[in-house]
Design a protein around this motif. Structure first.
Motif, short mmCIF file in Angstrom:
data_model
loop_
_atom_site.label_atom_id
_atom_site.label_comp_id
_atom_site.label_asym_id
_atom_site.label_seq_id
_atom_site.Cartn_x
_atom_site.Cartn_y
_atom_site.Cartn_z
N LYS A 104 0.59 -0.96 -0.01
CA LYS A 104 -0.14 0.14 -0.57
C LYS A 104 0.75 0.82 -0.10
O LYS A 104 0.18 2.17 -0.40
CB LYS A 104 -0.94 0.06 0.77
CG LYS A 104 -2.30 -0.56 0.80
CD LYS A 104 -2.94 -0.45 1.88
CE LYS A 104 -3.59 0.61 3.04
NZ LYS A 104 -4.09 0.29 3.80
N LYS A 112 -3.07 14.11 -10.40
CA LYS A 112 -2.35 13.07 -9.33
C LYS A 112 -4.00 12.21 -9.90
O LYS A 112 -3.59 11.27 -9.98
CB LYS A 112 -2.73 13.95 -8.40
CG LYS A 112 -2.05 12.86 -7.13
CD LYS A 112 -2.83 12.82 -6.04
CE LYS A 112 -4.04 12.51 -5.96
NZ LYS A 112 -4.94 12.96 -4.50
N ASN A 113 -5.40 12.13 -10.04
CA ASN A 113 -5.63 11.80 -10.36
C ASN A 113 -6.02 10.63 -11.29
O ASN A 113 -6.26 9.74 -11.48
CB ASN A 113 -7.95 12.44 -9.73
CG ASN A 113 -7.08 12.57 -8.13
OD1 ASN A 113 -7.04 12.30 -7.35
ND2 ASN A 113 -8.01 13.56 -8.35
N THR A 169 5.46 7.92 -11.03
CA THR A 169 4.04 7.11 -9.95
C THR A 169 4.41 8.48 -9.17
O THR A 169 2.86 8.23 -8.55
CB THR A 169 4.89 5.67 -10.00
OG1 THR A 169 6.10 5.75 -9.37
CG2 THR A 169 4.05 4.58 -10.80
N LYS A 204 0.08 5.08 -1.63
CA LYS A 204 0.17 5.35 -2.89
C LYS A 204 -1.38 5.47 -3.18
O LYS A 204 -2.62 5.53 -3.09
CB LYS A 204 -0.62 3.36 -3.42
CG LYS A 204 0.69 3.03 -4.16
CD LYS A 204 0.08 1.89 -4.82
CE LYS A 204 2.11 1.55 -4.78
NZ LYS A 204 1.89 -0.02 -5.19
N GLY A 205 -1.27 6.72 -4.09
CA GLY A 205 -2.25 7.33 -4.88
C GLY A 205 -3.11 8.95 -3.75
O GLY A 205 -3.77 9.04 -4.36
N LYS A 206 -1.79 8.97 -2.38
CA LYS A 206 -2.89 9.72 -1.80
C LYS A 206 -1.25 11.71 -2.17
O LYS A 206 -0.79 10.97 -2.83
CB LYS A 206 -2.63 9.36 -0.45
CG LYS A 206 -3.61 8.14 -0.01
CD LYS A 206 -4.48 8.83 0.17
CE LYS A 206 -5.64 7.39 0.36
NZ LYS A 206 -7.05 8.13 0.53
N THR A 207 -1.98 12.06 -1.46
CA THR A 207 -0.96 13.13 -1.45
C THR A 207 -0.43 13.45 0.11
O THR A 207 -1.61 13.76 0.51
CB THR A 207 -2.50 14.49 -2.00
OG1 THR A 207 -2.28 14.47 -3.39
CG2 THR A 207 -0.86 16.16 -1.78
N THR A 265 1.07 9.24 -6.68
CA THR A 265 1.40 10.38 -5.96
C THR A 265 2.10 10.71 -5.02
O THR A 265 2.90 11.35 -6.72
CB THR A 265 2.38 8.55 -4.93
OG1 THR A 265 1.40 7.98 -5.25
CG2 THR A 265 2.34 8.49 -3.52
N ASP A 319 -3.16 8.29 -11.48
CA ASP A 319 -3.00 7.71 -11.02
C ASP A 319 -1.00 7.38 -10.45
O ASP A 319 -0.96 6.99 -9.81
CB ASP A 319 -2.85 6.03 -11.57
CG ASP A 319 -3.21 5.40 -9.86
OD1 ASP A 319 -3.36 6.24 -8.92
OD2 ASP A 319 -3.27 4.31 -10.44
#
Lengths: 268, 278
Positions: free
Chosen positions: B3, B198-199, B171, B33-36, B204, B202
């Motif tokens: 994660k 970012k969205n 990434t 992952k995928g978060k700011t 981070t 995909d």
């Protein structure tokens, strides 16, 4: 007299030549027909983005730059009607605090000389009296007497801004023009400087013209707001009124851009 | 499936000629992952050094110790050659001052192509196509590719930097105060752009800032740094509304709010140190 300073229909144009040899000129209107009045003992904030003419306005009010048209009255006296000697003594009453405390202090002068210079220029007091004034002022802005022997590079950004404020206030001015005085500082230091400016205002009954692009600070310090864009006045009014019911689309956009308010817009 | 995209363990950064001085002092954190994730702190808190150490661009006067895991892989001691491939490809960075990061004598189109070329072997027309795609992505009309950096505004320059960073679909994007030098309205646009990218791609994001307003707008998680140490970390909601560390509380009290109701309280450092010593 309610207004300490009034300016009417100020115009300032800059011309830009393009290319090496061509004479094509672009005329940029940094100020177009701007009128402003600053109420005594209050804080007026001028807000706008870069290029909106807010710094040009500030500088023209103390005649650091000459305007092309318009008139400026300080305490009811037309500045153009003054002789140069009279203008000099008027300037004693209008002092300025600059944005960049790194650039606005002479690196080769000790703090005591930096603070003494304005007193010498305006021929105030005898040397021993000046020293007393300087000591009192440096302590008032939160630094120590030992600091007078130091050079600007020995201080942090916040401390330098305190020195800049001390230099402006040592002449006991009536109006202080603050050009983005806290923009270059950390939030923690920013809070200190804002508190200092507020307490000095009370103590010395100062009038502030506060130039900033940060609307959050405006809310904390200003009684009235003056919104500028592209050299023009967009709207002005009491701080609460501007924040709660802005009239122009531009002010609304500015308010909507304040960081911290925009979470709703995001698609989480 | 892991994660965490990036894991940093016990990172310490010191000047080589003074190993006793810890500019960054034993910090550990993970990026989900995928978060700011935002790192906030005052100047000198070590937030930029932390970011630079991730892509191994620290000044050679400084030495870093600690372990880095990227996507589960230990990248602590990988050779510079491999790191070069990772930079840009996997991890990209944008900086505060876009003008100093761009070459003033080359067109922006050329500079974007340069970034693409490092990692992809493309034909000339494909290269051009990719450049236009990237410009499109960041909202700059593709006919501006022949412009020079000085012909662009600050916000546009920052968009170019973002386009270059996006050139290899990284990434992880590290953004070091990317909006500090910009006007509020432009800042709002750039923050929206970064969040959308970012969205869409995909990514981070590790976002470095000193502005709690920006944190509130963009972050999922926050790390608060003070004098080289992490004093608090957690989700934005928790840290901003229920700060537990005295420094975070004190710092939040310094932030002017747009409602203007709050009284600004400068930090009382003596009191703070006493509380922290407990």
């Amino acid at each position: 007299m309610k207004n300490i300073l009034e300016a009417k229909n100020l115009v300032k144009e800059y011309s830009q030549t393009q290319g090496f040899f061509s004479r094509t000129k672009n005329i940029i209107r940094a100020l177009s027909q701007v009128s402003i009045s600053i109420e005594k003992g209050k804080t007026l904030a001028v807000v706008g983005e870069s290029g909106s003419g807010k710094s040009t306005l500030a500088k023209s009010l103390i005649k650091l730059i000459e305007v092309d048209d318009g008139s400026i009255y300080f305490e009811g006296v037309h500045l153009d009607s003054l002789t140069s000697a009279e203008l000099k003594s008027t300037r004693r009453n209008i002092q300025m605090v600059f944005q960049d405390p790194y650039a606005s202090l002479n690196p080769r002068m000790k703090i005591k000389d930096i603070l003494e210079e304005p007193l010498i220029i305006h021929n105030i007091d005898v040397p021993s009296g000046r020293q007393k004034k300087i000591k009192k002022m440096i302590i008032r802005v939160g630094l120590g007497e030992d600091d007078l022997k130091k050079y600007p590079h020995e201080f942090s950004g916040g401390q330098r801004q305190r020195i800049g404020i001390a230099r402006a206030l040592i002449l006991s001015p009536k109006l202080v023009i603050c050009d983005e005085p806290v923009s270059a500082l950390d939030v923690s230091v920013q809070a200190q400087i804002i508190q200092l400016l507020k307490s000095l205002q009370k103590e010395f009954e100062l009038t502030y013209l506060f130039i900033t692009h940060d609307l959050r600070i405006v809310r904390h310090i200003a009684d009235r707001v003056f919104v500028m864009k592209e050299g023009k006045l967009m709207e002005q009014g009491k701080t609460d009124i501007i924040f709660n019911s802005p009239k122009t689309a531009y002010t609304k956009e500015l308010l909507a851009s304040i960081p911290g308010n925009r979470k709703l817009k995001r698609n989480k | 499936m892991n994660k965490d995209l990036l894991e940093i363990n016990q990172l310490t950064i010191s000047p080589k000629n003074n190993p006793q001085l810890h500019l960054v002092d034993d910090i550990s954190f993970q990026l989900k992952k995928g978060k700011t994730t935002c790192i906030v702190g005052e100047s000198g808190s070590g937030k930029s050094l932390t970011a630079l150490s991730i892509i191994k661009l620290l000044s050679n006067q400084l030495s870093a110790s600690g372990k880095f895991f990227f996507n589960g892989e230990d990248i602590t001691n990988i050779p510079e050659k491999e790191m070069r491939l990772k930079r840009g490809q996997n991890i990209a960075m944008i900086f505060q001052e876009p003008m100093t990061s761009l070459n003033p004598v080359l067109t922006i189109g050329y500079q974007i192509q340069e970034a693409v070329k490092v990692h992809h072997n493309l034909e000339k027309n494909q290269l051009q196509k990719r450049t236009h795609e990237l410009l499109d992505l960041v909202g700059i009309p593709s006919n501006r590719a022949s412009s020079f950096p000085d012909e662009l505004s600050g916000g546009q320059r920052q968009r170019i930097m973002i386009a270059m960073a996006m050139s290899c679909n990284p990434t992880l994007l590290i953004a070091d105060e990317p909006t500090t030098a910009l006007d509020v309205t432009v800042q709002a646009q750039i923050l929206d752009l970064l969040d959308n990218l970012k969205n869409k791609l995909d990514m981070t994001m590790l976002f470095i800032t000193h502005d709690f307003g920006v944190v509130n707008d963009i972050a999922d998680d926050v790390i608060v740094m003070f004098k080289g140490k992490i004093v608090e970390q957690g989700s934005v909601k928790n840290v901003l509304s229920k700060p537990s560390h005295p420094y975070t509380k004190a710092l939040l009290n310094c932030v002017p709010d747009s409602a203007g109701k709050k009284v600004l309280k400068p930090i009382n450092y003596e009191k703070l140190y006493k509380m922290m010593a407990k």
